[in-house]
Write an enzyme that holds these catalytic residues in place. Structure first.
Site, PDB file in Angstrom:
ATOM      1  CD  GLU A 208      -2.803  -1.061   2.505  1.00  0.00           C
ATOM      2  OE1 GLU A 208      -3.824  -1.760   2.479  1.00  0.00           O
ATOM      3  OE2 GLU A 208      -2.515  -0.289   3.441  1.00  0.00           O
ATOM      4  CE  LYS A 210       5.798   5.171   6.491  1.00  0.00           C
ATOM      5  NZ  LYS A 210       5.377   6.518   6.886  1.00  0.00           N
ATOM      6  CD  GLU A 259      -0.635   8.606   7.428  1.00  0.00           C
ATOM      7  OE1 GLU A 259      -0.300   9.746   7.048  1.00  0.00           O
ATOM      8  OE2 GLU A 259       0.174   7.776   7.868  1.00  0.00           O
TER       9      GLU A 259
END
Length: 512
Positions: A208, A210, A259
């Site tokens: 994935e 970052k 995030e």
């Protein structure tokens, strides 16, 4: 409990490097403690004051007071005195603090004075970090260590678990469940040198993006949304965009991990500083949101429809995530069955970097969510070597940096919880950063010798470096090559800094 008992255990824990002995000492201490002692005992063991900073430095502590001949201070009585000390303010506060400190130190034995001085200056170094305290607590109460660790993860700290265990025994652990609205510590990743290495170590995995943003945990219960940071601070009011995004999702009771990041008009991420500045803004949030809007991106789900998903394999959790969260709000990924898929994973890394993100995280598809732990089933890969280190001291600059604290002394976490110096750097700092760090480090100062200012090890800084080299000048036997400052990480705690062991493992070619 008498403070002298805690001071004695602290000294013995500091004197031993054996983890088993530390645990045994703490277990004995916990057996003697009552539930009422725990809210003070646990932070004291970790070298923290429950009151936080109370405005007492070496200028006051250095005056010296004749110690008491016999111990009389209790742990709770000491905490009450420090609470009164923290409340002092206004005209004459400096003299009043000095008076109260003098009274406290006058009631303390020599051993207790040393311990109190360490607490007040942030210099307690007995290595009794939370992980060791958890094991001691398990041993003291007869509870399985794994169950205590899980309860601490779900509670967010050792303290409430210790209170419950000491009051009611192992059965109390049943109270600690994943609850929507109560944040848990996030799962973290170890580092790998390359995507190929990560895929080979993990086997079937998801690779994935970052993202270079701020970690958030989003809880929704009906029409109520709460947003928490990785340190469990509630920042809901600062991020209306995240609340709106969560309310637009089909589920009405879930916990998401992800995030937030600020994007430019071209869709590329803005600098981390811009994102951090926006998330940290508390004044005129509407104006800040208009100037620097942020977007949430989710990569995991911890609960859905009231079900605890922590123990499910990541592949099943992601299926639940895909059901809840539309693709534009999910992190991009590719699947890798094993080493044969490494070239495709490397291409994905290159594409991710081209989009302006900082690397990838490879995640084992069969791994549960290990809340609060840096699990081996998540491996991050960045194109450059970076470390999160703690500032131990700084040197006054010269030339155009005269009057600024410039050359940073950098430390990583050692096995016993202390910080081990790895080197120095004055590179990578802008004038704005120099001014900011000078002010911040002066607030953390605990001593000054010549041109070196020693500070409490509280400030985390992200460092880029080109590699390691052997060095007899530093206690770990190695030092950083061409270290430079990337940014300060005020969203991280000293406990989140990288370890010496992990650094050496990543560079076996130079390990002592």
């Amino acid at each position: 409990m008498l403070l002298t008992r805690l001071a004695h255990v602290s000294r013995e824990v500091a004197a031993t490097s054996a983890r088993s002995r530390k645990i045994a000492l703490l277990a004995e201490l916990f057996r003697e403690a009552g539930p009422d002692d725990v809210p003070v005992l646990v932070p004291y063991l970790a070298g923290r004051l429950p009151q936080g900073r109370i405005g007492v430095g070496w200028k006051v502590l250095g005056r010296g007071v004749e110690p008491a001949a016999e111990p009389s201070l209790t742990v709770l009585g000491t905490d009450a005195r420090l609470t009164a000390l923290a409340a002092v303010s206004g005209t004459g506060s400096q003299a009043e603090r000095a008076r109260l400190v003098g009274e406290l130190m006058g009631a303390a034995t020599e051993d207790e004075q040393r311990f109190l001085t360490g607490l007040l200056t942030g210099e307690v170094r007995q290595g009794a970090l939370d992980a060791v305290a958890v094991e001691g607590l398990a041993q003291a109460t007869g509870a399985p260590s794994a169950d205590v660790r899980r309860a601490v993860m779900l509670a967010g700290s050792v303290q409430p678990v210790a209170e419950a265990l000491l009051a009611d025994g192992p059965a109390a652990l049943e109270r600690f469940r994943l609850t929507v609205g109560r944040p848990v510590l996030p799962m973290l990743a170890h580092s790998a040198a390359s995507v190929t290495e990560a895929v080979e170590r993990l086997g079937p995995s998801a690779v994935e993006e970052k993202l270079d943003g701020i970690r958030v945990q989003v809880h929704r219960e009906g029409g109520t949304v709460r947003v928490y940071t990785r340190t469990l601070d509630d920042i809901t009011d600062r991020l209306p965009e995240v609340t709106a995004a969560a309310l637009a999702l089909p589920g009405d009771r879930f916990v998401l991990d992800g995030e937030v990041l600020a994007l430019g008009p071209d869709g590329r991420p803005r600098s981390f500083q811009e994102t951090a500045g926006r998330v940290g803004s508390r004044v005129d949030v509407a104006k800040a949101a208009e100037a620097v809007p942020v977007s949430p991106v989710f990569f995991d789900v911890l609960a859905a429809d009231g079900r605890d998903l922590l123990d499910l394999p990541f592949a099943e959790r992601h299926a639940e995530l895909a059901r809840l969260v539309p693709e534009p709000l999910r992190v991009r990924r590719v699947l890798a069955d094993g080493p044969g898929d490494a070239p495709r994973a490397e291409e994905f890394l290159a594409a991710t970097l081209a989009l302006g993100h900082e690397g990838i995280v490879a995640k084992a598809l069969d791994a549960p969510y290990s809340a609060g732990r840096r699990g081996a089933s998540w491996l991050k890969v960045k194109p450059v070597h970076t470390l999160d280190l703690v500032v131990l001291a700084a040197e006054w600059g010269h030339g155009r940096r005269t009057g600024k604290l410039s050359n940073l002394h950098l430390g990583a976490r050692g096995e016993d919880g202390s910080f081990v110096m790895l080197g120095k750097t004055f590179k990578g700092m802008t004038d704005v950063m120099l001014a900011w760090q000078t002010e911040r480090l002066r607030e953390l100062a605990v001593g000054e010798s010549g041109y070196v200012v020693t500070v409490r090890p509280e400030l985390v800084v992200e460092i880029a470096y080109d590699g390691l080299q052997r060095s007899t000048r530093y206690p770990a036997g190695v030092t950083l090559r061409f270290a430079r400052v990337l940014r300060y990480r005020e969203d991280k705690r000293p406990e989140d800094a990288d370890t010496v062991a992990a650094l050496l493992a990543a560079h076996p070619e130079v390990a002592p």
